[in-house]
Structures are given as C-alpha cells and as structure tokens.
Write an enzyme that holds these catalytic residues in place. Sequence first.
Site, mmCIF file in Angstrom:
data_model
loop_
_atom_site.group_PDB
_atom_site.id
_atom_site.type_symbol
_atom_site.label_atom_id
_atom_site.label_comp_id
_atom_site.label_asym_id
_atom_site.label_seq_id
_atom_site.Cartn_x
_atom_site.Cartn_y
_atom_site.Cartn_z
ATOM 1 C CG ASP A 1 -12.304 3.387 5.910
ATOM 2 O OD1 ASP A 1 -11.340 4.561 6.710
ATOM 3 O OD2 ASP A 1 -11.587 3.604 4.683
ATOM 4 N NE ARG B 1 -10.018 10.761 8.911
ATOM 5 C CZ ARG B 1 -9.086 9.864 8.923
ATOM 6 N NH1 ARG B 1 -9.681 8.517 7.934
ATOM 7 N NH2 ARG B 1 -8.074 10.049 8.465
ATOM 8 C CG HIS C 1 -1.204 1.526 1.415
ATOM 9 N ND1 HIS C 1 -2.840 1.335 0.456
ATOM 10 C CD2 HIS C 1 -1.761 2.117 1.802
ATOM 11 C CE1 HIS C 1 -3.183 2.848 1.010
ATOM 12 N NE2 HIS C 1 -2.710 2.967 2.299
ATOM 13 C CE LYS D 1 -8.547 2.256 2.885
ATOM 14 N NZ LYS D 1 -9.458 3.902 3.016
ATOM 15 C CB SER E 1 -8.487 5.382 7.214
ATOM 16 O OG SER E 1 -9.327 5.286 5.985
HETATM 17 N N1 URA Z 1 -5.405 7.168 2.928
HETATM 18 C C1 URA Z 1 -6.953 6.414 3.887
HETATM 19 O O1 URA Z 1 -7.785 5.232 3.166
HETATM 20 N N2 URA Z 1 -6.798 6.445 4.688
HETATM 21 C C2 URA Z 1 -6.595 7.887 5.542
HETATM 22 O O2 URA Z 1 -7.354 7.874 6.311
HETATM 23 C C3 URA Z 1 -5.753 8.355 4.843
HETATM 24 C C4 URA Z 1 -5.170 8.029 3.624
#
Ligand code: URA
Length: 436
Positions: free
Chosen positions: A163, A170, A84, A189, A185
């Site tokens: 999320d 947010r 990621h 995922k 977050s």
């Molecule tokens: N990327 C994400 O998936 N979530 C965040 O909060 C910030 C960057």
Amino acid sequence: MERSLVELLAAKRDGAALEEGEIRRLVSSFNASELADYQMAAFLMAVFFRGLDDAETVALTEAMLHSGTVLDLGGVPGIKVDKHSTGGVGDKVSICLAPLVAACGVPVPMVSGRGLGHTGGTLDKLEAIPGFRTDLSVSDFARIVRDVGTCMIGQTKEIAPADKRIYALRDVTATVESIPLIVASILSKKLAEGIDGLVLDVKVGRGAFMKDEERARALADKLVRVGTRAGKKVVAILTRMDAPLGRAVGNANETREALDVLHGKGPEDLIECTLVLGAEMLVLGGRAESAADGTKKLRDAIASGAAARVMEKMIEAQGGDPKVVADPSRLSIAEQVVEVKAPRAGFVSGVDALAIGLAGVSMGAGRTRADQAVDPAVGIELDAKPGDAVGAGQVVARIFVRPGTDASPFRDRVAAAFTYSDAAPPASSLVVARVV
Ligand code: URA
C-alpha cells in the site's frame, strides 16, 4: 494459458474484470520488482477509469494486506474492533474513543496515521503527551491490547508495504481519488491489525476527502461490502465535516479536548461523534444489544471514571505521563495568544474546516510533506461555531503561537474561514447516514 502481466494491464484498460489470482499476481510481481513502477502506474490509471468490481477489490485488498505482516492477536480474548476515519479537521475522536470502548470490554487495537495536508493525525496528537511512544514492537502492541484493552501505535513498515508503494505512485499519477483504490488502501492496513470488526467514519464536506455526499456514500458502501466479503464485521457512518469537529485544532490542544470527553466534558459534536461510533463498536464487539444500549454503557464508563482509568493505563504502558489524564493542563500549549474577532453582529453561518486546517498547517501544527515535524504546542481554538449568535467584536477564535511569532497572517486566515449571516443558519445534524 496464464496471461502475461502486460495482457492483464490491457484487459483492465479495455474494461474487463480480472480474476482474483490475476490481481494477486500483479501485486506479488510488483512486490518482487518484476512489475515496474510505470506498469503499476498504468494499472492504477486503468482502474481509475474502469473501476474494480467487489471481487477484484477484495482480491486487491488481500494481496496488499498479505504483502506484509498480519498481526496475530489470537492471544487477546474477545472480539477486537477498531475505528477508522477518512480524515478531517479537529478529528480527535480516536483518542477518547479507544479507551472508552475498551473500558466497556471490547479490545481496540489501533494503528493510526500522521497528519498530512489539511487533516490532522492521531499519532501527532498523542505524541503531545510527554514521553508517549507510538513506535512499539508488534509484541508490545499485542501485550498492551491484552492487558489494558487498547493500544495506539503508528504504521510499521511491516504493515501492508505494498500500500505504501502504491499510494506513493497514486500520489504522483493523479489516481488517489479512485474509490476501489481508496477502499483497498484503507482496508489492507486496517485488516492487518488482526481485527474482527471495523467501524468506519466516512467524513463528507468541505474539510473531508470526499466533498460531496454521493461520492462519500459510494465510498462507504464499497468499504462495507468489501470489508464484509473479506470476512469482517463492518459498519460505516457518514458524518459531516464542513466545520472542524469540536473546538480545538492542533495537537496538544486536541488531546486536551479528547481527555475532556473522558471526564464527561468537551464539545457536544465531539461527544456525539464519539458516542455514535463507540456504540457501533460495542454492538460489533458483542458488548451491547443495540446502539442505544451501547450509548448508555459508554456514558456509564465515562461517569464511573472507568474510561479515564483505561486512558491512564494505556498512556503509562506506552511510556507517557499518565497524570495528563487527571490534569490535561500538563499538556503544554504555546503561550502567545492572538484573538480573532467577529467583524459584525449576527450568526456564525460557517467555519470552513479546510481553511482552518490549512491555517493550522501554516502555523506548524501540520505538515505538507511526510518528513516534516509538527509543533505540538501551536493550535487554534474556536470560541464560536456555526449557529452561534455573536456580537460585533466578540472573540470567535484564539490562535496559540510561540512567543515572538508574527501571528497576523494566521489571524487573517482564521478570520477568513468564518462566515456570518443575519438569521440563524439551518441546523445540520452530524450524522448523515449509517451504512451496513
Ligand atoms: N486513506 C488511505 O489510507 N488510503 C487512501 O487511498 C485514501 C485515504
């Protein structure tokens, strides 16, 4: 006695740590609409100021992860590892990395995102391949990972739905920048993909989410600690994102550049980033003894053509035209080309990734709202990068736009992203740190 939801908000507001079960209750109440959006927003602001310790962050991550489906890749043999990136400009690494690592025997299930703001998204770049589909079912995803070694799809609505809702709150409550919220977050995922290991590319610099090194390190440290406590093998690499990665910024042109890497070509910084992350993935996946061994295996998979073959198979399995691998010129790039020239002789001292990213968005290569479409064919090509010597009037970048477009505003924006100096700027290395 169980504390009420409002008492939990008050406890976090006052700086107390919550029990894991209490965090779970907050998230499950939010999912069930028993905790209102404004109450979750209050919690998020309390977290922004008071933080979450690692145990709380693990609990939040897992509660968000289990708000949806966790993919079952039990039928795929091997240690499954993903990568990621926290996002940058010109970051097309996933497109060459996934088939390359898979070619070395580590399955790579990859759920990627779309571009938003100045950063690009892997899905948009892949969809520049004619016919390529990223909206596959979970069962097709698992089948392709098993048969081909890798598959790259978009986030389905089943993956970590909490999320999605929390991120939307947010976004409008100025709480995006909280490190524990970012960690929960990202990890919720990624862990939903059914992976065993994760390599994180935490970008730092002008074009990154984290502009300064201290915060990027804090984010990387927490991602590794929380991911490890959640039972995964996790490594983070901090890499510089002051200038765009590679030379291409856009969609089709970035995919072309990623394909170049699979043919042993492509810009050095992109190759380096791909090899550094890939070597870590091979170590986590049990296919390399060390990073050096991993790098060698990756280079071999490029030289033998094995990585390019996996890419062809993946594209074919996902409905795309596999011939683009052997002939990347099949990816169409907009025909009108506008040159950007150096106003003076000297050295390129910087190419502002943020400014280039925003120029790309203004041309239609990216989006400012999640529901916008991107134009895959438009883009920017950097002919000069920081450290290059240039003569006055030399072409430093080319802009590709649709015929008939007035490209002068784009040319001005791209030109303004370049800075020059008389002496060569100090060389800076791509990799800033490795965090385990
Ligand atoms: N990327 C994400 O998936 N979530 C965040 O909060 C910030 C960057």
